[in-house]
Design a protein around this motif. Structure first.
Motif, PDB file in Angstrom:
ATOM      1  N   CYS A 131       0.820  -1.217   0.000  1.00  0.00           N
ATOM      2  CA  CYS A 131       0.000   0.000   0.000  1.00  0.00           C
ATOM      3  C   CYS A 131       0.855   1.268   0.000  1.00  0.00           C
ATOM      4  CB  CYS A 131      -0.914  -0.009   1.229  1.00  0.00           C
ATOM      5  SG  CYS A 131      -2.139   1.301   1.203  1.00  0.00           S
ATOM      6  N   SER A 132       0.264   2.342  -0.513  1.00  0.00           N
ATOM      7  CA  SER A 132       0.925   3.649  -0.519  1.00  0.00           C
ATOM      8  C   SER A 132       0.789   4.317   0.860  1.00  0.00           C
ATOM      9  CB  SER A 132       0.296   4.522  -1.604  1.00  0.00           C
ATOM     10  OG  SER A 132      -1.072   4.715  -1.298  1.00  0.00           O
ATOM     11  N   ASN A 133       1.253   5.562   0.962  1.00  0.00           N
ATOM     12  CA  ASN A 133       1.241   6.277   2.252  1.00  0.00           C
ATOM     13  C   ASN A 133      -0.176   6.443   2.790  1.00  0.00           C
ATOM     14  OD1 ASN A 133       3.816   7.101   0.903  1.00  0.00           O
ATOM     15  ND2 ASN A 133       4.077   8.209   2.818  1.00  0.00           N
ATOM     16  N   ASN A 134      -0.335   6.089   4.055  1.00  0.00           N
ATOM     17  CA  ASN A 134      -1.625   6.240   4.735  1.00  0.00           C
ATOM     18  C   ASN A 134      -1.639   7.523   5.567  1.00  0.00           C
ATOM     19  OD1 ASN A 134      -2.936   2.994   5.661  1.00  0.00           O
ATOM     20  ND2 ASN A 134      -1.720   3.498   3.894  1.00  0.00           N
ATOM     21  N   TYR A 135      -2.851   8.063   5.785  1.00  0.00           N
ATOM     22  CA  TYR A 135      -3.002   9.166   6.737  1.00  0.00           C
ATOM     23  C   TYR A 135      -4.343   9.005   7.428  1.00  0.00           C
ATOM     24  CZ  TYR A 135      -6.306  11.273   3.513  1.00  0.00           C
ATOM     25  OH  TYR A 135      -7.413  11.477   2.728  1.00  0.00           O
ATOM     26  N   GLY A 136      -4.476   9.665   8.581  1.00  0.00           N
ATOM     27  CA  GLY A 136      -5.736   9.569   9.321  1.00  0.00           C
ATOM     28  C   GLY A 136      -5.464   9.570  10.823  1.00  0.00           C
ATOM     29  N   PRO A 137      -6.505   9.260  11.626  1.00  0.00           N
ATOM     30  CA  PRO A 137      -6.376   9.275  13.080  1.00  0.00           C
ATOM     31  C   PRO A 137      -5.347   8.274  13.600  1.00  0.00           C
ATOM     32  CG  PRO A 137      -8.676   9.090  12.435  1.00  0.00           C
ATOM     33  CD  PRO A 137      -7.872   8.955  11.187  1.00  0.00           C
ATOM     34  N   TYR A 138      -4.752   8.584  14.736  1.00  0.00           N
ATOM     35  CA  TYR A 138      -3.841   7.707  15.491  1.00  0.00           C
ATOM     36  C   TYR A 138      -2.466   7.543  14.842  1.00  0.00           C
ATOM     37  CZ  TYR A 138      -8.180   6.150  17.796  1.00  0.00           C
ATOM     38  OH  TYR A 138      -9.389   6.099  18.468  1.00  0.00           O
ATOM     39  N   GLN A 139      -2.093   8.396  13.897  1.00  0.00           N
ATOM     40  CA  GLN A 139      -0.751   8.245  13.311  1.00  0.00           C
ATOM     41  C   GLN A 139       0.273   8.957  14.182  1.00  0.00           C
ATOM     42  OE1 GLN A 139      -0.071   9.604   9.217  1.00  0.00           O
ATOM     43  NE2 GLN A 139       1.406   7.946   8.967  1.00  0.00           N
ATOM     44  N   PHE A 140       1.395   8.297  14.379  1.00  0.00           N
ATOM     45  CA  PHE A 140       2.428   8.821  15.271  1.00  0.00           C
ATOM     46  C   PHE A 140       3.081  10.068  14.646  1.00  0.00           C
ATOM     47  CE2 PHE A 140       6.373   8.680  17.694  1.00  0.00           C
ATOM     48  CZ  PHE A 140       5.844   8.509  18.958  1.00  0.00           C
ATOM     49  N   PRO A 141       3.342  11.094  15.450  1.00  0.00           N
ATOM     50  CA  PRO A 141       3.730  12.394  14.881  1.00  0.00           C
ATOM     51  C   PRO A 141       5.166  12.497  14.379  1.00  0.00           C
ATOM     52  CG  PRO A 141       3.689  12.509  17.239  1.00  0.00           C
ATOM     53  CD  PRO A 141       3.151  11.155  16.891  1.00  0.00           C
ATOM     54  N   GLU A 142       5.804  11.382  14.079  1.00  0.00           N
ATOM     55  CA  GLU A 142       7.085  11.471  13.381  1.00  0.00           C
ATOM     56  C   GLU A 142       6.843  11.449  11.860  1.00  0.00           C
ATOM     57  OE1 GLU A 142       9.332   7.973  14.372  1.00  0.00           O
ATOM     58  OE2 GLU A 142       7.755   6.645  13.644  1.00  0.00           O
ATOM     59  N   LYS A 143       5.625  11.042  11.442  1.00  0.00           N
ATOM     60  CA  LYS A 143       5.292  10.981  10.025  1.00  0.00           C
ATOM     61  C   LYS A 143       4.768  12.346   9.561  1.00  0.00           C
ATOM     62  CE  LYS A 143       6.130   6.508   9.949  1.00  0.00           C
ATOM     63  NZ  LYS A 143       5.193   5.459  10.284  1.00  0.00           N
TER      64      LYS A 143
END
Ligand code: NAD
Ligand code: TYD
Length: 373
Positions: free
Chosen positions: A189-201
């Motif tokens: 899969c390609s880059n994901n975004y949304g809730p609960y992602q760690f803030p280094e991304k």
């Protein structure tokens, strides 16, 4: 009511895992056993509301621990595995690749070995329906130029220690299918975004830095392109691939949503200017900041930075009927809104350990931050 099927999910306390475990438990179709080591990338608050649910069991442990993994197969008799646990950040893999080899390569191998022994001893009908679903990334294919897309036929060409470790894990999964017949399915899969992602991304880092008045570090000239997919759409794809994907299949999954990094950061700043203007944030009122865009700085590029990722998801759409449901404009607004509405989660991940780790281990990135000042 039909009896719920038990599945073993690894890495269920991370970003995608949290969203995925919720999807499975809320579907009412599965009982989930979540095996997670709770590394820096997990947050105990993320699934706290599921504790005590009859359809959710949490096991703290490492996927490299063969005895533990085998005991979970024996105890819970799962109908399949969703393997998500991984070290997942490219920047960290540049500083310390060893953890990536341990978890992504040795850990995946350990999961496969334990699954193979368990699967071999299943009755024939259960053997046929068992699946080992391996969640992987498009980064294994390396970098695209200005044109073209990754497909299931694209040759592997990993460029970072992270993508090399994921490529290696994909090869082991493939080999366990071809050599032993283990019914595996791989999604890239390609880059994901949304809730609960760690803030280094990228996306949560920009949202959280902006709201606390910190600089927004854009690597290089900001022209690198990523194909962003809302995490819920990725979770639907994983579930479908598990339920409908024939053994040995591979599916690439993407959002058909290419964004240059700089454009993406501008969009985040515009939304924040609208929904949380700097003069309404107590901490920022004194600074005179007019727009979050004024915090953007170009910093030293990531070594070996891949230029462009983009996915052609025709196969999973055609064969499994998957499609992305959340458009980027709605998804990014929903994401910004989630970070604004969940200050406790944000506080927990930004406290102590993460900051200390950055200082100690993130030398080139710290230089870049310094440079931006
Ligand atoms: P994440 O870093 O947010 O979460 C990883 C989880 O795995 C954490 O809960 C962590 O505690 C756990 N973990 C790490 N090492 C472990 C070990 N040795 N034993 C047990 N648990 C361990 O990652 P994510 O972004 O949720 O990614 C999940 C999976 O999806 C990974 O395999 C990643 O390669 C893949 N993927 C991610 C993206 C993305 O954009 N985030 C895109 C495509 C594929
Ligand atoms: P990231 O979220 O780390 O995902 P990946 O490296 O797996 O694609 O980064 C996404 C893009 O954003 C990537 O091109 C690197 C860039 N980036 C920045 O410009 N600044 C940052 O602070 C971060 C974390 C990433």
């Amino acid at each position: 009511m039909t009896e719920k099927q038990t599945v073993l999910v690894t890495g269920g306390s991370g970003f995608i895992g949290t969203n995925f475990v919720r999807l499975l438990v809320q579907s009412g179709e599965y009982r989930v056993v979540n095996l997670d080591a709770l590394t820096y990338a997990a947050n105990s608050l993320s699934l706290a509301d599921l504790e005590g649910s009859p359809n959710y069991v949490f096991v703290k442990g490492n996927i490299t621990d063969r005895e533990l993994v085998s005991s979970l197969f024996a105890k819970y008799q799962p109908v399949g595995v969703f393997h998500l646990a991984a070290e997942s950040h490219v920047d960290r893999s540049i500083t310390n690749a060893e953890d990536f080899v341990q978890t992504n390569v040795i850990g995946t191998f350990t999961m496969l070995e334990a699954a193979r022994v368990y699967w071999n001893n299943l009755p024939e009908d259960q053997k046929n329906t068992f699946r080992f679903l391996h969640v992987s990334t498009d980064e294994v294919f390396g970098s695209l130029g200005a044109d073209g897309y990754f497909t299931e036929e694209t040759a592997y060409a990993p460029n970072s220690p992270y993508s090399a470790s994921k490529a290696s894990s994909d090869h082991f999964v493939r080999a366990f299918h071809h050599t032993y017949g283990l019914p595996t399915v791989i999604t890239n899969c390609s880059n994901n975004y949304g809730p609960y992602q760690f803030p280094e991304k990228l996306i949560p880092l920009m949202i959280m830095n902006a709201l606390s008045g910190k600089l927004l570090p854009v690597y290089g000239d900001g022209s690198n392109v990523r194909d962003w997919l809302y995490v819920g759409d990725h979770c639907n794809a994983i579930k479908l691939a598990f339920e409908k994907g024939p053994p040995g299949e591979v599916y690439v999954v993407g959002g058909n949503n290419e964004q240059k990094n700089l454009n993406l950061v501008h969009q985040i700043c515009s939304i924040l200017d609208e929904v949380a203007p700097p003069d309404e944030i107590q901490q920022l009122r004194e600074t005179g900041l007019k727009s979050y865009k004024d915090l953007i700085r170009f910093v030293t590029d990531r070594p070996g930075h891949d230029q462009r990722y983009a996915i052609d998801s025709a196969k999973i759409r055609r064969e499994l009927g998957w499609q992305a449901e959340v458009g980027f404009e709605a998804g990014i607004r929903r994401t910004v809104d989630w970070y604004l509405s969940n200050p406790d989660w944000v506080d927990q991940v930004s406290s102590g350990a993460y900051g200390e780790w950055i200082k100690k281990n993130y030398a080139w990135r710290a230089d870049a931050q310094q440079e931006a000042k």
